[in-house]
Scaffold this motif. Structure first.
Motif, PDB file in Angstrom:
ATOM      1  N   VAL A 275       0.841  -1.201   0.000  1.00 54.87           N
ATOM      2  CA  VAL A 275       0.000   0.000   0.000  1.00 54.87           C
ATOM      3  C   VAL A 275       0.878   1.254   0.000  1.00 54.87           C
ATOM      4  O   VAL A 275       0.599   2.234  -0.705  1.00 54.87           O
ATOM      5  N   THR A 276       1.948   1.237   0.773  1.00 57.15           N
ATOM      6  CA  THR A 276       2.876   2.372   0.802  1.00 57.15           C
ATOM      7  C   THR A 276       3.497   2.592  -0.569  1.00 57.15           C
ATOM      8  O   THR A 276       3.603   3.727  -1.047  1.00 57.15           O
ATOM      9  N   GLN A 277       3.911   1.512  -1.211  1.00 50.96           N
ATOM     10  CA  GLN A 277       4.479   1.605  -2.557  1.00 50.96           C
ATOM     11  C   GLN A 277       3.474   2.219  -3.527  1.00 50.96           C
ATOM     12  O   GLN A 277       3.820   3.085  -4.344  1.00 50.96           O
ATOM     13  N   PHE A 278       2.238   1.796  -3.439  1.00 51.53           N
ATOM     14  CA  PHE A 278       1.177   2.334  -4.292  1.00 51.53           C
ATOM     15  C   PHE A 278       1.005   3.829  -4.059  1.00 51.53           C
ATOM     16  O   PHE A 278       0.932   4.624  -5.005  1.00 51.53           O
ATOM     17  N   CYS A 279       0.962   4.239  -2.817  1.00 53.12           N
ATOM     18  CA  CYS A 279       0.757   5.653  -2.490  1.00 53.12           C
ATOM     19  C   CYS A 279       1.940   6.513  -2.929  1.00 53.12           C
ATOM     20  O   CYS A 279       1.756   7.651  -3.396  1.00 53.12           O
ATOM     21  N   VAL A 280       3.128   5.983  -2.800  1.00 54.55           N
ATOM     22  CA  VAL A 280       4.311   6.714  -3.259  1.00 54.55           C
ATOM     23  C   VAL A 280       4.245   6.929  -4.772  1.00 54.55           C
ATOM     24  O   VAL A 280       4.569   8.009  -5.280  1.00 54.55           O
ATOM     25  N   ARG A 281       3.780   5.927  -5.484  1.00 53.47           N
ATOM     26  CA  ARG A 281       3.675   6.063  -6.938  1.00 53.47           C
ATOM     27  C   ARG A 281       2.568   7.036  -7.330  1.00 53.47           C
ATOM     28  O   ARG A 281       2.695   7.742  -8.335  1.00 53.47           O
ATOM     29  N   ILE A 282       1.492   7.074  -6.559  1.00 50.20           N
ATOM     30  CA  ILE A 282       0.459   8.090  -6.799  1.00 50.20           C
ATOM     31  C   ILE A 282       1.081   9.478  -6.676  1.00 50.20           C
ATOM     32  O   ILE A 282       0.856  10.368  -7.509  1.00 50.20           O
ATOM     33  N   TRP A 283       1.869   9.673  -5.631  1.00 47.63           N
ATOM     34  CA  TRP A 283       2.504  10.974  -5.407  1.00 47.63           C
ATOM     35  C   TRP A 283       3.454  11.327  -6.540  1.00 47.63           C
ATOM     36  O   TRP A 283       3.450  12.465  -7.037  1.00 47.63           O
ATOM     37  N   LEU A 284       4.273  10.368  -6.975  1.00 49.83           N
ATOM     38  CA  LEU A 284       5.223  10.642  -8.056  1.00 49.83           C
ATOM     39  C   LEU A 284       4.499  11.062  -9.326  1.00 49.83           C
ATOM     40  O   LEU A 284       4.923  11.996 -10.022  1.00 49.83           O
ATOM     41  N   TYR A 285       3.425  10.394  -9.642  1.00 44.13           N
ATOM     42  CA  TYR A 285       2.642  10.714 -10.833  1.00 44.13           C
ATOM     43  C   TYR A 285       1.988  12.091 -10.680  1.00 44.13           C
ATOM     44  O   TYR A 285       2.083  12.954 -11.565  1.00 44.13           O
TER      45      TYR A 285
END
Length: 653
Positions: A275-285
């Motif tokens: 979930v953390t990995q997913f949220c980090v990728r949302i932020w990067l995008y």
């Protein structure tokens, strides 16, 4: 092309006032070193530089953070309308993920340029031709698609050539225009006060330097590099990737895994890092989108509500900045379909045809209109996509159409209030096909609407014309492959949806709520007004993991994620009795205005073995059903099923 041939080509071009040259692989020639190899060397140098000042960051973590930041920046750029990725932004996000100060951007950029200088050689032949033309009175400029600034490119050129070779330098990162789209050439012509027909451009790329320049009436000279050079770079890149994989240190992953005695523990130790990995990728995008457009990030009910909760906590724990407008969006496929139907969208009819296969026109009318209707006998016939819109917009469908318009008007008020004056809308959802985006884009063509979601897969077999606007941040694959560990979620997608969805109904209807607002049947889902983790042990466990992260927590999460994906794949494809207990999830509604619900497992019944085997095809989680129904045979059946998926994945590719 020889220097003499190039000079003759320029002479034969007629009245030329300005010569523009591409930089990389034209004026400055790249060696056989790949971009991946150069980045790997730079990150090793940066790691040593950081260590000398007290920061112990492994090169593999620097490489991973840089790769993720760059990949998602370009993905966001491709879905947008303009702009270019800037290296300073990429490095800044990389440093943020690792808890490093922004002051280190200059250090990392200097290392990048030093590595570039060692990986380039001058094109003396071209330089001599350009210098001769400069002395003849023609202006010489450099035009480059690059993440580097003009100042950085000038430093590289001056490293190899005399300072007066190139006049002005135009880079896509500075100008927010590119050669590959073609809009950088008119920009250069205007800046140089010269007509496009009096420009000659030299470059190696067929599309960017030849085709796109020629379209604008520019005389284009193609100077391609040898094809074997490209093959050697790819080999060099593969070697660098192998070295990075071998040198990657996973100290967190090597520690003994925590026991998974219940759903909360499974959420914490397996789903938490993912979930953390997913949220980090949302932020990067989203961070890249924010640099180019007035945009809004809208989290789609229901799954988006849980995603938003995790996302906001990750931003807070890791101190990740994002000023983009954000909101929880009361939307569903049903709601989006109404809006699309009013534009007579074929996408809406296709979606209805799939969802209501075998049902009647009357059933569809009840679902999208929101109530039962007294309709002519024709409406009791089986639903046929080709006839539906004609019937709906006929006088016989007037009552249905009136309700659709009323509901859509209320929805549009909600949508307008959330997005305000933004023109680029990022929908955030779980996945898979991106139906909501497809329908919303049909209904609101004036807006730029895209979706970022956990996974993307065309399990419906429908058109993929909207896929460039739908990004699966963790998975983009149409079926599970045992060789792609992330694709294991496609074997039990119910798990991901249940993880993020709070215990609220799907959005179906809107009512007036005061003078200028609306409410929906799902209740108040605004951020802070609803607890998605309530009675959801998987999500509450994952949020518990997030809440323990420090500002450098992206490093820990990045390493923990390696083990988490391994454990998740094993749990889904080789479930034990312990895992079955953790992941036996409650039933969920099928959505689209229907009362039907889906259960993970069918009720246990005493049936013949062959009958039970045959029924496995209808299970949401076949591996779990096998482990539950055949505790002994599962040791043979599960490997067999995995082999079948391997074959299917090969065929699909």
């Amino acid at each position: 092309m020889s220097p003499q041939e190039l000079a003759e080509c320029i002479s034969a071009s007629g009245a030329i006032d300005l010569i523009s040259t591409d930089v990389f692989d034209t004026l400055l020639l790249r060696t056989t070193r790949s971009a991946r190899s150069r980045i790997r060397q730079a990150e090793h140098l940066f790691s040593r530089s950081l260590a000398s000042r007290g920061w112990q960051i492994e090169p593999s973590l620097l490489i991973t953070a840089r790769a993720e930041a760059e990949r998602l920046a370009f993905r966001a750029l491709e879905a947008g309308r303009s702009g270019e990725v800037r290296l300073t932004d990429v490095i800044g996000r990389q440093l943020k993920l690792l808890g490093l100060p922004a002051s280190e951007i200059a250090t990392r950029l200097a290392i990048e340029l030093d590595v570039e200088k060692k990986s380039l050689v001058p094109n003396r032949y071209l330089a001599n031709v350009l210098l001769a033309n400069r002395h003849a009175g023609r202006r010489i400029v450099a035009v480059s698609d690059t993440m580097l600034s003009a100042e950085d490119v000038r430093e590289l050129i001056h490293h190899f050539y005399v300072p007066d070779l190139i006049g002005q330098i135009y880079t896509s990162s500075d100008c927010a225009r590119t050669k590959r789209r073609g809009d950088l050439f008119p920009y250069v012509a205007e800046a140089e006060s010269v007509s496009l027909g009096r420009i000659l451009h030299i470059g190696d790329d067929v599309r960017a330097d030849l085709a796109n320049a020629s379209v604008h009436g520019i005389t284009a000279v193609h100077t391609p590099r040898p094809i074997w050079l490209s093959h050697l770079r790819k080999a060099n890149g593969a070697l660098a990737l192998m070295r990075s994989a071998l040198s990657s240190r996973t100290q967190f992953a090597k520690r003994p895994p925590a026991p998974l005695e219940n759903a909360h523990a499974f959420g914490r130790f397996v789903l938490g890092p993912i979930v953390t990995q997913f949220c980090v990728r949302i932020w990067l995008y989203a961070a890249e989108v924010e640099t180019h457009d007035r945009s809004a990030l809208l989290f789609c009910a229901r799954g988006g509500v849980g995603i938003r909760e995790a996302f906001e906590r990750v931003l807070a724990r890791l101190s990740l900045p994002l000023g983009m407008r954000r909101g929880n969006f009361m939307v569903s496929r049903l709601v989006a379909a109404r809006a699309a139907i009013l534009t007579r969208s074929s996408a809406a009819v296709e979606e209805l045809s799939r969802e209501f296969r075998g049902r009647s026109f009357s059933d569809v009318a009840s679902a999208i209109g929101g109530r039962r209707y007294s309709l002519p006998d024709r409406w009791n016939e089986p639903f046929a996509a080709g006839d539906f819109l004609d019937m709906l917009f006929h006088s016989s469908g007037e009552a249905v159409l009136s309700d659709i318009r009323q509901q859509n008007a209320r929805f549009e008020r909600h949508f307008s209030k959330l997005r305000n004056d933004t023109s680029r809308i990022l929908l955030c959802d779980t996945g898979l096909y991106g139906s909501t985006q497809r329908l919303m884009a049909s209904a609101f063509p004036a807006l730029s609407i895209e979706t970022i979601q956990f996974a993307r897969a065309n399990y419906k077999g429908h058109g993929e014309e909207h896929f460039p606007k739908v990004a699966g941040l963790l998975v983009e694959r149409n079926c599970y492959s045992p060789l792609d560990i992330h694709s294991c979620v496609l074997r039990y997608w119910h798990l991901i949806e249940s993880l993020f969805e709070p215990a609220i109904p799907s959005v179906r209807s809107f009512v007036e709520d005061g003078e200028d607002d609306v409410a929906a049947n799902c209740g108040d889902i605004r951020y802070g007004f609803i607890d998605p983790g309530h009675r959801n042990d998987l999500l509450s466990g994952a949020l518990g993991y997030v809440d323990e992260l420090s500002i450098e927590g992206a490093v820990k999460a990045s390493i923990d994620t390696e083990l988490a994906w391994v454990r998740l794949k094993k749990a889904i494809t080789r479930p034990t009795a312990e895992v079955l207990h953790c992941l036996d999830l409650p039933a969920r509604s099928v959505d689209f205005g229907r009362p039907d619900v889906l259960n993970v497992f069918r009720p246990h019944q005493a049936r013949p073995t062959l009958s039970r085997l045959a029924s496995l095809r209808a299970e949401l989680w076949r591996e779990g059903a096998i482990a539950r129904e055949f505790p002994v045979l599962k040791h043979a059946l599960l490997p067999m099923l995995d082999s079948m998926h391997s074959v299917r994945a090969v065929i699909a590719r």
